[in-house]
Design a protein around this motif. Sequence first.
Motif, mmCIF file in Angstrom:
data_model
loop_
_atom_site.group_PDB
_atom_site.id
_atom_site.type_symbol
_atom_site.label_atom_id
_atom_site.label_comp_id
_atom_site.label_asym_id
_atom_site.label_seq_id
_atom_site.Cartn_x
_atom_site.Cartn_y
_atom_site.Cartn_z
ATOM 1 N N GLN A 254 0.831 -1.209 0.000
ATOM 2 C CA GLN A 254 0.000 0.000 0.000
ATOM 3 C C GLN A 254 0.865 1.258 0.000
ATOM 4 N N ALA A 255 1.999 1.235 0.675
ATOM 5 C CA ALA A 255 2.880 2.410 0.751
ATOM 6 C C ALA A 255 3.398 2.808 -0.617
ATOM 7 N N LEU A 256 3.480 1.853 -1.541
ATOM 8 C CA LEU A 256 4.005 2.130 -2.870
ATOM 9 C C LEU A 256 3.074 3.044 -3.666
ATOM 10 N N GLN A 257 1.790 3.019 -3.367
ATOM 11 C CA GLN A 257 0.824 3.839 -4.086
ATOM 12 C C GLN A 257 1.057 5.338 -3.866
ATOM 13 N N GLU A 258 1.634 5.695 -2.724
ATOM 14 C CA GLU A 258 1.846 7.096 -2.382
ATOM 15 C C GLU A 258 3.136 7.666 -2.958
ATOM 16 N N LEU A 259 3.993 6.828 -3.530
ATOM 17 C CA LEU A 259 5.303 7.276 -3.994
ATOM 18 C C LEU A 259 5.270 7.725 -5.445
ATOM 19 N N GLU A 260 6.351 8.373 -5.842
ATOM 20 C CA GLU A 260 6.503 8.876 -7.204
ATOM 21 C C GLU A 260 6.640 7.738 -8.207
ATOM 22 N N GLY A 261 6.512 8.075 -9.482
ATOM 23 C CA GLY A 261 6.576 7.094 -10.555
ATOM 24 C C GLY A 261 7.890 6.350 -10.630
ATOM 25 N N GLU A 262 9.002 7.005 -10.309
ATOM 26 C CA GLU A 262 10.306 6.351 -10.369
ATOM 27 C C GLU A 262 10.394 5.209 -9.361
ATOM 28 N N HIS A 263 9.819 5.401 -8.185
ATOM 29 C CA HIS A 263 9.809 4.338 -7.179
ATOM 30 C C HIS A 263 9.008 3.146 -7.689
ATOM 31 N N ARG A 264 7.853 3.405 -8.277
ATOM 32 C CA ARG A 264 7.024 2.324 -8.816
ATOM 33 C C ARG A 264 7.725 1.604 -9.956
ATOM 34 N N PHE B 128 19.063 6.235 -3.923
ATOM 35 C CA PHE B 128 18.051 6.927 -3.140
ATOM 36 C C PHE B 128 16.699 6.239 -3.267
ATOM 37 N N LEU B 129 16.322 5.887 -4.490
ATOM 38 C CA LEU B 129 15.040 5.214 -4.710
ATOM 39 C C LEU B 129 14.996 3.880 -3.969
ATOM 40 N N ALA B 130 16.078 3.095 -4.094
ATOM 41 C CA ALA B 130 16.131 1.789 -3.438
ATOM 42 C C ALA B 130 16.099 1.937 -1.920
ATOM 43 N N ALA B 131 16.810 2.908 -1.396
ATOM 44 C CA ALA B 131 16.824 3.126 0.058
ATOM 45 C C ALA B 131 15.430 3.480 0.567
ATOM 46 N N ASP B 132 14.705 4.299 -0.181
ATOM 47 C CA ASP B 132 13.336 4.642 0.205
ATOM 48 C C ASP B 132 12.458 3.399 0.253
ATOM 49 N N LEU B 133 12.572 2.554 -0.756
ATOM 50 C CA LEU B 133 11.740 1.351 -0.833
ATOM 51 C C LEU B 133 12.126 0.316 0.225
ATOM 52 N N VAL B 134 13.407 0.262 0.587
ATOM 53 C CA VAL B 134 13.829 -0.642 1.659
ATOM 54 C C VAL B 134 13.263 -0.168 2.988
ATOM 55 N N GLU B 135 13.286 1.135 3.232
ATOM 56 C CA GLU B 135 12.741 1.692 4.474
ATOM 57 C C GLU B 135 11.246 1.421 4.603
ATOM 58 N N LEU B 136 10.522 1.434 3.472
ATOM 59 C CA LEU B 136 9.082 1.176 3.487
ATOM 60 C C LEU B 136 8.750 -0.314 3.543
ATOM 61 N N GLY B 137 9.753 -1.171 3.377
ATOM 62 C CA GLY B 137 9.521 -2.600 3.399
ATOM 63 C C GLY B 137 9.083 -3.168 2.056
ATOM 64 N N CYS B 138 9.214 -2.394 0.997
ATOM 65 C CA CYS B 138 8.826 -2.857 -0.341
ATOM 66 C C CYS B 138 9.934 -3.656 -1.008
ATOM 67 N N LEU B 139 11.181 -3.377 -0.644
ATOM 68 C CA LEU B 139 12.340 -4.074 -1.213
ATOM 69 C C LEU B 139 13.215 -4.606 -0.097
ATOM 70 N N ARG B 140 14.019 -5.587 -0.464
ATOM 71 C CA ARG B 140 15.080 -6.072 0.420
ATOM 72 C C ARG B 140 16.394 -5.881 -0.296
ATOM 73 N N ALA B 141 17.409 -5.548 0.465
ATOM 74 C CA ALA B 141 18.749 -5.347 -0.095
ATOM 75 C C ALA B 141 19.702 -6.331 0.557
ATOM 76 N N ARG B 142 20.541 -6.933 -0.263
ATOM 77 C CA ARG B 142 21.538 -7.886 0.232
ATOM 78 C C ARG B 142 22.911 -7.401 -0.204
ATOM 79 N N ALA B 143 23.850 -7.499 0.701
ATOM 80 C CA ALA B 143 25.216 -7.077 0.383
ATOM 81 C C ALA B 143 25.759 -7.915 -0.768
ATOM 82 N N PRO B 144 26.626 -7.343 -1.572
ATOM 83 C CA PRO B 144 27.198 -8.121 -2.670
ATOM 84 C C PRO B 144 28.017 -9.298 -2.146
ATOM 85 N N ILE B 145 28.083 -10.340 -2.952
ATOM 86 C CA ILE B 145 28.870 -11.512 -2.587
ATOM 87 C C ILE B 145 30.345 -11.127 -2.630
ATOM 88 N N PRO B 146 31.081 -11.365 -1.538
ATOM 89 C CA PRO B 146 32.498 -10.978 -1.535
ATOM 90 C C PRO B 146 33.307 -11.816 -2.518
#
Length: 120
Positions: free
Chosen positions: A42-52, A81-99
């Motif tokens: 639901q939080a994604l509906q309130e964001l800008e087009g780039e986030h979607r 910035f876009l990815a960080a916003d979506l991670v904070e909202l719980g829409c995305l997950r981020a994983r560190a790169p494989i070393p």
Amino acid sequence: MTAVPRRRMVPAYLATGGRTRPGTAGFERLTVLHTTGAEPPQALQELEGEHRRLWELLRPGALTVVEAAAHLRLPVSATVFLAADLVELGCLRARAPIPRAQQTDRSIVERLLVGLRTLR
């Protein structure tokens, strides 16, 4: 006649919302991003087009920040910035790169090869 690439109507730096630092620290260019579910939150509906656009790009699978930036035709810094916003909202997950893998000691490989040859 060749097709002329369409120029963005809105400058890419506006995707950051005027911020100088993303809310979530620790993003690298090779950080792997993926969605948290099949349905848009639901939080994604309130964001800008780039986030979607970013969320929809990642819905079928996972991409690194650099790959997502290339698909969106945005600078990597704006995509962070876009990815960080979506991670904070719980829409995305981020994983560190494989070393990177460490180099194997050559003497171990040679002893293994000798051991395999003696098994014949």
